[in-house]
Design a protein around this motif. Structure first.
Motif, mmCIF file in Angstrom:
data_model
loop_
_atom_site.group_PDB
_atom_site.id
_atom_site.type_symbol
_atom_site.label_atom_id
_atom_site.label_comp_id
_atom_site.label_asym_id
_atom_site.label_seq_id
_atom_site.Cartn_x
_atom_site.Cartn_y
_atom_site.Cartn_z
ATOM 1 N N UNK A 1 41.104 46.560 48.142
ATOM 2 C CA UNK A 1 42.258 46.253 47.304
ATOM 3 C C UNK A 1 41.832 46.147 45.857
ATOM 4 N N UNK A 2 42.681 46.612 44.979
ATOM 5 C CA UNK A 2 42.335 46.641 43.555
ATOM 6 C C UNK A 2 42.172 45.235 42.982
ATOM 7 N N UNK A 3 42.783 44.227 43.646
ATOM 8 C CA UNK A 3 42.705 42.866 43.115
ATOM 9 C C UNK A 3 41.353 42.215 43.369
ATOM 10 N N UNK A 4 40.636 42.719 44.377
ATOM 11 C CA UNK A 4 39.347 42.107 44.695
ATOM 12 C C UNK A 4 38.339 42.405 43.604
ATOM 13 N N UNK A 5 37.425 41.427 43.372
ATOM 14 C CA UNK A 5 36.329 41.678 42.435
ATOM 15 C C UNK A 5 35.389 42.725 43.046
ATOM 16 N N UNK A 6 34.935 42.416 44.261
ATOM 17 C CA UNK A 6 34.031 43.339 44.965
ATOM 18 C C UNK A 6 34.482 43.387 46.414
ATOM 19 N N UNK A 7 34.472 44.585 47.004
ATOM 20 C CA UNK A 7 34.743 44.644 48.439
ATOM 21 C C UNK A 7 33.712 45.535 49.120
ATOM 22 N N UNK A 66 38.331 47.832 43.207
ATOM 23 C CA UNK A 66 38.966 48.948 43.878
ATOM 24 C C UNK A 66 38.301 50.291 43.663
ATOM 25 N N UNK A 67 37.292 50.345 42.759
ATOM 26 C CA UNK A 67 36.655 51.638 42.470
ATOM 27 C C UNK A 67 35.297 51.703 43.163
ATOM 28 N N UNK A 68 35.067 52.780 43.892
ATOM 29 C CA UNK A 68 33.783 52.990 44.567
ATOM 30 C C UNK A 68 32.661 52.914 43.527
ATOM 31 N N UNK A 69 31.717 51.967 43.729
ATOM 32 C CA UNK A 69 30.672 51.779 42.710
ATOM 33 C C UNK A 69 29.778 53.014 42.564
#
Lengths: 246, 261
Positions: A1-7, A66-69
């Motif tokens: 989810x875009x709201x998460x800091x890191x997932x 939300x962006x693939x690191x």
């Protein structure tokens, strides 16, 4: 989810033939302090290193907001996610030189403000970094990480090597940073510390997230999950000392 | 004394090996066998090289044989580097590239500018000296880099975590390793002749050359060695840095005893 800091989505990682994380699904919220706890070897530090790409996952995806690191250039990612390690590692030179490694164009004014932010006297700026005490060094490392103006901080057991007073200082500092809007991910093996600082908890066991939620959720989970209960029952020495005093 | 040292006189010089062996047994160093073996091995190696050189660089021999010889020692030197500093992955390729680059530069200057005539009898020994010294420096700088990056891994990762790109994060440690590897060569260049006369000069004087002529040849050789050692060291250090600090800005240390935090 875009709201998460890191997932972390289905993340697997092994050091050579030793699996550390097998199938990690975790979401770190973008506010407050998230404590990552678990037995030693459960992959707590690995989780942080995967977040800022000091390590690459063998499987799965790590996302930052939300962006693939994997699609973010590592230096850019790392300037957004500042990191403080368990063992403070001063670079050769003065405290000011250390801050300048992170921010080469740092003005004297900015340097003084950074020092104030981490509770260090500005006259330490021209001291050799290696002459600082353990607590001062860790604060300097924190100032160094803050010098890149990160939007959040990853802390890998930052107070483990410190005495109780310095540990307390770091905890207060983290709290004030979180309240000022910098989310923190704090790896700790110290359950008392976790109860003092954490807004959210991620508990790692056997390469997976055993639970995640609030501190109250952790206690609730312990009632139905004997493994979590057993982990919580391993009281750290600091807590025992406190109990003796009472 | 003139140049022809015959077998009898070579045998007489073996007396000095006997002295070393005798000292070793008196002092109970347990090195007698090693000394004997090393001396014998050196003699056999040199004799073989001598015979091979006869075939390669006699005046009537074509020049390509000498070039083939140079290529051979470049490859062999890279093999030796890999054997002695094999902890770093891909060090053979790095060493071969660095030694070749430095051979092109230094032999190019020496022969291109006509410092020495381009003949087999100049090419082979000069390349040998150049490659030999560069090989030692390559081993030194590779080991130094691996040790430096291992010792300072916390610092290097802290630099990376601050968002420094890999080249910048590795620079202070690369500089230290290169300095360490170059200093012995600079020292020996500085003090040359004050204590010992270098090998080529000694050989020339023994063979009957005028000391001043021998000096000039030796000076040219010294600069050849200094230049090629500096070139190889720089290229190798860069190559090793690129192995240890990846293009995606991670520190990847060669596995040492499978241990990690």
């Amino acid at each position: 989810m875009a709201d998460d800091l890191i997932s972390f989505e289905g993340v697997g990682f092994a050091y050579g033939a030793t699996p550390v994380l097998t199938d990690l699904d975790v979401r770190v919220p973008a506010d407050g302090i998230t404590a990552v706890a678990g037995p030693s070897g459960s992959g707590k530090s690995t989780l942080l290193r995967l977040a800022n790409r000091l390590l690459l996952p063998d499987r799965g995806t790590v996302r930052h907001r939300g962006i693939d690191v994997a699609t973010i250039p590592p230096p850019t990612l790392r300037r957004r996610l500042g990191m403080v390690f368990q063992r403070p590692s001063p670079f050769p030179g003065s405290v000011r030189d250390n801050l300048a490694v992170a921010a080469p164009d740092l003005t004297d004014d900015q340097a003084r403000r950074l020092m104030a932010r981490v509770g260090l006297a500005a006259d330490l700026l021209d001291r050799e970094a290696s002459d600082l005490s353990g607590g001062q060094l860790q604060r300097m490392c924190l100032a160094r990480a803050l010098a890149t103006e990160p939007e959040s901080l990853l802390l890998d057991e930052p107070s483990t090597a410190l005495d109780p007073a310095a540990r307390h200082g770091i905890e207060q500092l983290a709290r004030s940073l979180a309240e000022a809007g910098t989310p923190l991910v704090w790896v700790t093996h110290d359950l008392e510390q976790l109860r003092r600082v954490a807004d959210h908890v991620v508990l790692l066991m056997n390469g997976r997230a055993r639970m995640s939620g609030s501190v109250a959720d952790l206690d609730a989970a312990a009632r139905s999950d004997p493994k979590i209960a057993a982990f919580l029952a391993e009281t750290p020495p600091e807590a025992r000392e406190d109990a003796d005093e009472r | 004394m003139n140049g022809d040292l015959d077998v009898l006189r070579l045998a007489a010089s073996l007396l000095l090996v006997a002295v070393a062996v005798a000292l070793s047994s008196v002092q109970q160093l347990r090195l007698s066998r090693t000394i004997l073996w090393a001396s014998l091995r050196a003699l056999v190696q040199l004799l073989l090289v001598g015979v091979a050189l006869e075939l390669v660089i006699a005046p009537d021999r074509p020049l390509y044989l000498a070039w083939a010889w140079v290529v051979g020692i470049l490859v062999y030197a890279a093999v030796v580097v890999q054997r002695r500093a094999g902890a770093v992955p891909g060090v053979f390729t790095i060493a071969l590239a660095a030694l070749s680059a430095s051979a092109v530069v230094s032999l190019g200057v020496l022969f291109g500018l006509g410092v020495f005539p381009l003949e087999g009898r100049a090419l082979v020994p000069l390349a040998g000296m150049m490659v030999g010294n560069s090989m030692t420096a390559t081993v030194l700088v590779t080991r130094r880099m691996a040790a430096e990056f291992r010792d300072k891994r916390d610092e290097i990762e802290a630099r990376l975590a601050l968002g420094l790109p890999a080249p910048a994060a590795g620079r202070p440690y690369l500089r230290e390793a290169v300095r360490t590897a170059l200093i012995p060569q600079i020292e020996s260049t500085r003090t040359v002749g004050l204590i010992f006369l270098p090998g080529a000069m000694t050989g020339l004087i023994l063979a009957g050359a005028q000391p001043l002529e021998a000096t000039m040849i030796q000076a040219a050789i010294m600069y050849l060695i200094l230049g090629s050692v500096a070139t190889t060291t720089a290229v190798v250090a860069l190559g090793v840095r690129r192995r240890l600090l990846t293009a995606d800005h991670r520190l990847v240390l060669p596995q040492a005893r499978g241990q990690r935090r």
